[in-house]
Design a protein around this motif. Structure first.
Motif, PDB file in Angstrom:
ATOM      1  N   ALA A  74       0.832  -1.209   0.000  1.00 37.45           N
ATOM      2  CA  ALA A  74       0.000   0.000   0.000  1.00 37.45           C
ATOM      3  C   ALA A  74       0.862   1.253   0.000  1.00 37.45           C
ATOM      4  CB  ALA A  74      -0.930  -0.013   1.207  1.00 37.45           C
ATOM      5  N   LEU A  75       1.915   1.237   0.791  1.00 36.93           N
ATOM      6  CA  LEU A  75       2.805   2.397   0.860  1.00 36.93           C
ATOM      7  C   LEU A  75       3.450   2.679  -0.492  1.00 36.93           C
ATOM      8  CD1 LEU A  75       4.239   4.488   2.686  1.00 36.93           C
ATOM      9  CD2 LEU A  75       6.011   2.762   3.037  1.00 36.93           C
ATOM     10  N   PHE A  76       3.972   1.644  -1.124  1.00 40.83           N
ATOM     11  CA  PHE A  76       4.604   1.839  -2.433  1.00 40.83           C
ATOM     12  C   PHE A  76       3.576   2.218  -3.503  1.00 40.83           C
ATOM     13  CE2 PHE A  76       8.052  -1.107  -0.776  1.00 40.83           C
ATOM     14  CZ  PHE A  76       8.924  -0.064  -0.492  1.00 40.83           C
ATOM     15  N   GLY A  77       2.380   1.640  -3.399  1.00 42.83           N
ATOM     16  CA  GLY A  77       1.326   1.986  -4.352  1.00 42.83           C
ATOM     17  C   GLY A  77       0.902   3.440  -4.209  1.00 42.83           C
ATOM     18  N   LEU A  78       0.710   3.904  -2.977  1.00 37.09           N
ATOM     19  CA  LEU A  78       0.334   5.309  -2.762  1.00 37.09           C
ATOM     20  C   LEU A  78       1.479   6.263  -3.086  1.00 37.09           C
ATOM     21  CD1 LEU A  78      -1.723   5.090   0.565  1.00 37.09           C
ATOM     22  CD2 LEU A  78      -2.578   5.683  -1.715  1.00 37.09           C
ATOM     23  N   ALA A  79       2.722   5.798  -2.884  1.00 42.36           N
ATOM     24  CA  ALA A  79       3.882   6.648  -3.180  1.00 42.36           C
ATOM     25  C   ALA A  79       3.973   6.941  -4.672  1.00 42.36           C
ATOM     26  CB  ALA A  79       5.158   5.985  -2.689  1.00 42.36           C
ATOM     27  N   ASN A  80       3.374   6.105  -5.508  1.00 45.60           N
ATOM     28  CA  ASN A  80       3.344   6.377  -6.949  1.00 45.60           C
ATOM     29  C   ASN A  80       2.397   7.524  -7.278  1.00 45.60           C
ATOM     30  OD1 ASN A  80       5.189   4.413  -7.747  1.00 45.60           O
ATOM     31  ND2 ASN A  80       3.598   2.834  -7.885  1.00 45.60           N
ATOM     32  N   VAL A  81       1.418   7.789  -6.382  1.00 49.67           N
ATOM     33  CA  VAL A  81       0.400   8.804  -6.641  1.00 49.67           C
ATOM     34  C   VAL A  81       0.680  10.093  -5.871  1.00 49.67           C
ATOM     35  CG1 VAL A  81      -2.086   9.235  -6.621  1.00 49.67           C
ATOM     36  CG2 VAL A  81      -1.254   6.918  -6.896  1.00 49.67           C
ATOM     37  N   MET A  82       1.295   9.990  -4.689  1.00 46.04           N
ATOM     38  CA  MET A  82       1.538  11.171  -3.843  1.00 46.04           C
ATOM     39  C   MET A  82       2.907  11.060  -3.200  1.00 46.04           C
ATOM     40  SD  MET A  82      -0.836  10.208  -0.526  1.00 46.04           S
ATOM     41  CE  MET A  82      -2.322  10.020  -1.438  1.00 46.04           C
ATOM     42  N   ALA A  84       5.710  10.192  -0.565  1.00 43.14           N
ATOM     43  CA  ALA A  84       5.880   8.976   0.225  1.00 43.14           C
ATOM     44  C   ALA A  84       5.561   9.220   1.710  1.00 43.14           C
ATOM     45  CB  ALA A  84       7.292   8.422   0.079  1.00 43.14           C
ATOM     46  N   GLY A  85       5.839  10.410   2.219  1.00 44.44           N
ATOM     47  CA  GLY A  85       5.535  10.728   3.618  1.00 44.44           C
ATOM     48  C   GLY A  85       4.044  10.679   3.896  1.00 44.44           C
ATOM     49  N   TRP A  86       3.258  11.261   3.017  1.00 43.54           N
ATOM     50  CA  TRP A  86       1.798  11.239   3.173  1.00 43.54           C
ATOM     51  C   TRP A  86       1.261   9.818   3.010  1.00 43.54           C
ATOM     52  CZ3 TRP A  86      -0.399  14.848   5.655  1.00 43.54           C
ATOM     53  CH2 TRP A  86       0.070  16.158   5.578  1.00 43.54           C
ATOM     54  N   ALA A  87       1.835   9.090   2.110  1.00 39.43           N
ATOM     55  CA  ALA A  87       1.413   7.696   1.915  1.00 39.43           C
ATOM     56  C   ALA A  87       1.660   6.893   3.191  1.00 39.43           C
ATOM     57  CB  ALA A  87       2.151   7.070   0.738  1.00 39.43           C
ATOM     58  N   GLY A  88       2.811   7.122   3.838  1.00 39.00           N
ATOM     59  CA  GLY A  88       3.118   6.434   5.098  1.00 39.00           C
ATOM     60  C   GLY A  88       2.129   6.798   6.196  1.00 39.00           C
ATOM     61  N   LEU A  89       1.751   8.072   6.285  1.00 42.03           N
ATOM     62  CA  LEU A  89       0.770   8.498   7.288  1.00 42.03           C
ATOM     63  C   LEU A  89      -0.607   7.873   7.049  1.00 42.03           C
ATOM     64  CD1 LEU A  89       1.609  12.271   7.834  1.00 42.03           C
ATOM     65  CD2 LEU A  89       1.876  10.390   9.453  1.00 42.03           C
ATOM     66  N   ILE A  90      -1.001   7.772   5.811  1.00 41.59           N
ATOM     67  CA  ILE A  90      -2.301   7.163   5.492  1.00 41.59           C
ATOM     68  C   ILE A  90      -2.306   5.691   5.895  1.00 41.59           C
ATOM     69  CG2 ILE A  90      -3.805   6.440   3.591  1.00 41.59           C
ATOM     70  CD1 ILE A  90      -3.054   9.121   2.220  1.00 41.59           C
ATOM     71  N   VAL A  91      -1.248   4.958   5.572  1.00 37.46           N
ATOM     72  CA  VAL A  91      -1.158   3.539   5.930  1.00 37.46           C
ATOM     73  C   VAL A  91      -1.131   3.377   7.453  1.00 37.46           C
ATOM     74  CG1 VAL A  91       0.299   1.480   5.795  1.00 37.46           C
ATOM     75  CG2 VAL A  91      -0.098   2.856   3.751  1.00 37.46           C
ATOM     76  N   ALA A  92      -0.378   4.228   8.152  1.00 37.29           N
ATOM     77  CA  ALA A  92      -0.309   4.161   9.618  1.00 37.29           C
ATOM     78  C   ALA A  92      -1.676   4.466  10.241  1.00 37.29           C
ATOM     79  CB  ALA A  92       0.742   5.129  10.140  1.00 37.29           C
ATOM     80  N   GLY A  93      -2.405   5.423   9.697  1.00 39.33           N
ATOM     81  CA  GLY A  93      -3.741   5.751  10.205  1.00 39.33           C
ATOM     82  C   GLY A  93      -4.710   4.592  10.032  1.00 39.33           C
ATOM     83  N   ALA A  94      -4.614   3.919   8.892  1.00 33.47           N
ATOM     84  CA  ALA A  94      -5.465   2.752   8.665  1.00 33.47           C
ATOM     85  C   ALA A  94      -5.160   1.676   9.701  1.00 33.47           C
ATOM     86  CB  ALA A  94      -5.269   2.209   7.251  1.00 33.47           C
ATOM     87  N   TRP A  95      -3.873   1.475  10.005  1.00 29.79           N
ATOM     88  CA  TRP A  95      -3.501   0.475  11.009  1.00 29.79           C
ATOM     89  C   TRP A  95      -3.935   0.883  12.413  1.00 29.79           C
ATOM     90  CZ3 TRP A  95      -3.278  -4.231  10.311  1.00 29.79           C
ATOM     91  CH2 TRP A  95      -2.791  -4.762   9.123  1.00 29.79           C
ATOM     92  N   ALA A  96      -3.977   2.153  12.679  1.00 24.35           N
ATOM     93  CA  ALA A  96      -4.451   2.613  13.988  1.00 24.35           C
ATOM     94  C   ALA A  96      -5.930   2.262  14.175  1.00 24.35           C
ATOM     95  CB  ALA A  96      -4.234   4.113  14.131  1.00 24.35           C
TER      96      ALA A  96
END
Length: 136
Positions: A74-82, A84-96
């Motif tokens: 998910a992180l690498f997939g989102l990093a292609n669109v936005m 990488a820092g924001w992609a990491g925050l989105i993935v971490a929020g989902a895990w929270a």
């Protein structure tokens, strides 16, 4: 041969003593059986809890591995669109959110665990009622 009052008294004492001995013996046997029942119930309940804990552990490890690799994807997939820092925050929020839901579900299941030997408690209450009113 006629029994004297002294002989009758000895006969009654013998039967009362014998009855008292039998009651004491029966009470001891009943108490030992209740203790064994309580032990068996507690052993059974904790055995089930132990097996469930082991299954939780195995499922947790498998879930961890799946989550790790899916998170990376998910992180690498989102990093292609936005960024990488924001992609990491989105993935971490989902895990929270997922972690909070799993915590609440686990807590509700643990609250249903009861180490109290219910059957033994009921039979002890019955025994106490009988001891107070043995003729009822």
């Amino acid at each position: 041969m006629a029994l004297t009052s002294r002989d009758r008294t000895r006969e009654n004492e013998g039967s009362v003593g014998q009855m008292l001995s039998e009651v004491t013996s029966d009470t001891q046997l009943l108490f030992r059986q209740e203790v064994e029942l309580a032990k068996a119930e507690v052993r059974e309940e904790f055995g089930r809890a132990g097996k469930a804990a082991g299954m939780y552990g195995g499922a947790g490890f498998a879930a961890y591995m799946i989550a790790f690799f899916l998170s990376l994807a998910a992180l690498f997939g989102l990093a292609n669109v936005m960024d990488a820092g924001w992609a990491g925050l989105i993935v971490a929020g989902a895990w929270a959110v997922i972690g909070a839901v799993l915590f609440l579900m686990g807590r509700s299941r643990m609250r249903s665990f009861s180490p109290t030997p219910r059957q033994t408690t009921e039979t002890l209450k019955e025994d106490a009622r009988w001891a107070r009113h043995p003729t009822a």
